[in-house]
Design an enzyme around this catalytic site. Structure first.
Site, PDB file in Angstrom:
ATOM      1  N   ASP A  15       0.870  -1.180   0.000  1.00  0.00           N
ATOM      2  CA  ASP A  15       0.000   0.000   0.000  1.00  0.00           C
ATOM      3  C   ASP A  15       0.907   1.230   0.000  1.00  0.00           C
ATOM      4  O   ASP A  15       2.111   1.125   0.246  1.00  0.00           O
ATOM      5  CB  ASP A  15      -0.879  -0.006   1.267  1.00  0.00           C
ATOM      6  N   SER A  16       0.287   2.372  -0.228  1.00  0.00           N
ATOM      7  CA  SER A  16       1.049   3.617  -0.158  1.00  0.00           C
ATOM      8  C   SER A  16       1.476   3.927   1.283  1.00  0.00           C
ATOM      9  O   SER A  16       2.362   4.740   1.496  1.00  0.00           O
ATOM     10  CB  SER A  16       0.198   4.761  -0.697  1.00  0.00           C
ATOM     11  N   TYR A  47      -0.559   8.435  -2.606  1.00  0.00           N
ATOM     12  CA  TYR A  47      -0.597   8.119  -4.029  1.00  0.00           C
ATOM     13  C   TYR A  47      -1.819   8.800  -4.678  1.00  0.00           C
ATOM     14  O   TYR A  47      -1.844   9.059  -5.861  1.00  0.00           O
ATOM     15  CB  TYR A  47      -0.747   6.609  -4.243  1.00  0.00           C
ATOM     16  N   CYS A  78      -4.175  -1.230  -1.957  1.00  0.00           N
ATOM     17  CA  CYS A  78      -4.325   0.214  -2.125  1.00  0.00           C
ATOM     18  C   CYS A  78      -5.291   0.411  -3.281  1.00  0.00           C
ATOM     19  O   CYS A  78      -5.045  -0.092  -4.382  1.00  0.00           O
ATOM     20  CB  CYS A  78      -2.962   0.829  -2.447  1.00  0.00           C
ATOM     21  N   GLU A 158      -5.079   9.022   9.317  1.00  0.00           N
ATOM     22  CA  GLU A 158      -3.668   8.975   9.739  1.00  0.00           C
ATOM     23  C   GLU A 158      -3.479   9.692  11.073  1.00  0.00           C
ATOM     24  O   GLU A 158      -2.621   9.332  11.864  1.00  0.00           O
ATOM     25  CB  GLU A 158      -2.797   9.650   8.680  1.00  0.00           C
ATOM     26  N   CYS A 195     -11.161   3.181  -0.396  1.00  0.00           N
ATOM     27  CA  CYS A 195      -9.811   3.590  -0.013  1.00  0.00           C
ATOM     28  C   CYS A 195      -9.479   2.811   1.252  1.00  0.00           C
ATOM     29  O   CYS A 195     -10.324   2.732   2.159  1.00  0.00           O
ATOM     30  CB  CYS A 195      -9.778   5.094   0.268  1.00  0.00           C
ATOM     31  N   HIS A 197      -7.758   3.439   3.695  1.00  0.00           N
ATOM     32  CA  HIS A 197      -7.745   4.224   4.938  1.00  0.00           C
ATOM     33  C   HIS A 197      -9.139   4.367   5.558  1.00  0.00           C
ATOM     34  O   HIS A 197      -9.249   4.710   6.729  1.00  0.00           O
ATOM     35  CB  HIS A 197      -7.234   5.646   4.662  1.00  0.00           C
TER      36      HIS A 197
HETATM   37  N1  DGL Z   1      -4.237   3.682   0.492  1.00  0.00           N
HETATM   38  C1  DGL Z   1      -4.685   4.623  -0.504  1.00  0.00           C
HETATM   39  C2  DGL Z   1      -5.905   4.047  -1.239  1.00  0.00           C
HETATM   40  O1  DGL Z   1      -6.455   3.024  -0.860  1.00  0.00           O
HETATM   41  C3  DGL Z   1      -5.044   5.964   0.088  1.00  0.00           C
HETATM   42  C4  DGL Z   1      -3.897   6.810   0.544  1.00  0.00           C
HETATM   43  C5  DGL Z   1      -3.144   7.456  -0.590  1.00  0.00           C
HETATM   44  O2  DGL Z   1      -3.642   8.415  -1.198  1.00  0.00           O
HETATM   45  O3  DGL Z   1      -2.049   7.014  -0.856  1.00  0.00           O
HETATM   46  O4  DGL Z   1      -6.314   4.622  -2.221  1.00  0.00           O
END
Ligand code: DGL
Length: 278
Positions: A15-16, A47, A78, A158, A195, A197
């Site tokens: 993941d990012s 990302y 991600c 976060e 997402c 998050h």
């Molecule tokens: N983990 C990213 C996603 O699921 C979100 C965070 C990011 O923008 O990197 O899209």
């Protein structure tokens, strides 16, 4: 011999940042005999605001680190990288099984939605690319899908401000107009947390959207998809195997451990997180 070596290998997950730990959490719960190597590209998060070209480059580099560690299957935990970079990754990593989170998330939405009025929330890149709309339309051509970018949710998650008045106020600002009126047959009945998050914001989102909207995310369905592929390919770890998890990050092991604990649902020590360079 080769097959048994492969079965013992770990599953790679990237993941990012720490958001993909919500997917790792489901994977660990469903597949307790498997080992995992998780890479969070924390140095380059987010990302979701970056171009297709950049996200694809980052995803290739992250995948390469895991391939070099000998993983047997790769999970892109991600949504942004799944939506943007997944189609190009097979050229880069060869024949290794690859699972993204968009298709499982779309499958979960189609199952949960009664009358096919679905909202998808995610990063700017995920929503702009329309990957969820296409994945849902393939399964349910009757569905009507509205996408909405909610980039601030990433920062809230976060920061650990997952519930309470601030999270609810931001959710109201992004999503208040999508809340269905009671009994409205045209109203949204399913919200996809597109997402990785966002699952930690679930309570605040549920309150804002109201009781008529089912919230779904990709974690559970991704874990099911991975289990199915392992079985199909003969790659599942032997029943007696004891799974373990290796955590890698491209920056800030201390922050990764502190913030990531809430996503993974486990205490994490900074010295359990290895720093790697892509
Ligand atoms: N983990 C990213 C996603 O699921 C979100 C965070 C990011 O923008 O990197 O899209």
């Amino acid at each position: 011999m080769i097959a048994s070596v492969q079965r013992d290998a770990a599953i790679g997950v990237f993941d990012s940042g720490v958001g993909g730990l919500t997917v790792l959490r489901a994977l660990r719960a469903h597949l307790p005999h498997e080992s995992f190597v998780y890479l969070g590209d924390t140095a380059r998060l987010p990302y979701g605001t970056k171009s297709r070209h950049t996200v694809t480059r980052y995803a290739r580099q992250a995948a390469q680190v895991l391939v070099d560690r000998g993983v047997k299957l790769l999970v892109i935990a991600c949504n942004t990288a799944s939506a943007v970079a997944l189609p190009d990754l097979p050229d880069h990593i060869g024949a290794m099984p690859l699972v993204g989170v968009v298709e499982p998330g779309a499958a979960a939405a189609c199952q949960a939605s009664g009358h096919g009025r679905i909202a998808v929330i995610g990063t700017e890149s995920t929503i702009r690319g329309g990957a969820y709309e296409r994945a849902i339309a393939r399964r349910r051509p009757d569905a009507r899908v509205v996408g909405r970018a909610c980039p601030l949710f990433v920062a809230l998650a976060e920061e650990g401000w997952c519930d309470g008045p601030i999270a609810e106020a931001v959710a109201e600002r992004y999503l208040g107009d999508l809340r269905p009126r009671p009994g409205d047959p045209e109203g949204i009945d399913c919200l996809v947390l597109g997402c990785t998050h966002f699952p930690v914001l679930r309570s605040a989102l549920a309150r804002v959207m109201g009781p008529e909207v089912t919230l779904v995310d990709s974690a559970e369905t991704t874990a099911h998809a991975v289990a199915q592929i392992l079985e199909q390919e003969g790659l599942a770890a032997p029943a007696g195997a004891v799974g373990g998890t290796t955590l890698l990050a491209t920056d800030g092991p201390e922050r990764f451990a502190r913030v990531g604990a809430g996503f993974l649902g486990l205490e994490l020590r900074p010295d359990a997180v290895q720093l790697v360079d892509l």
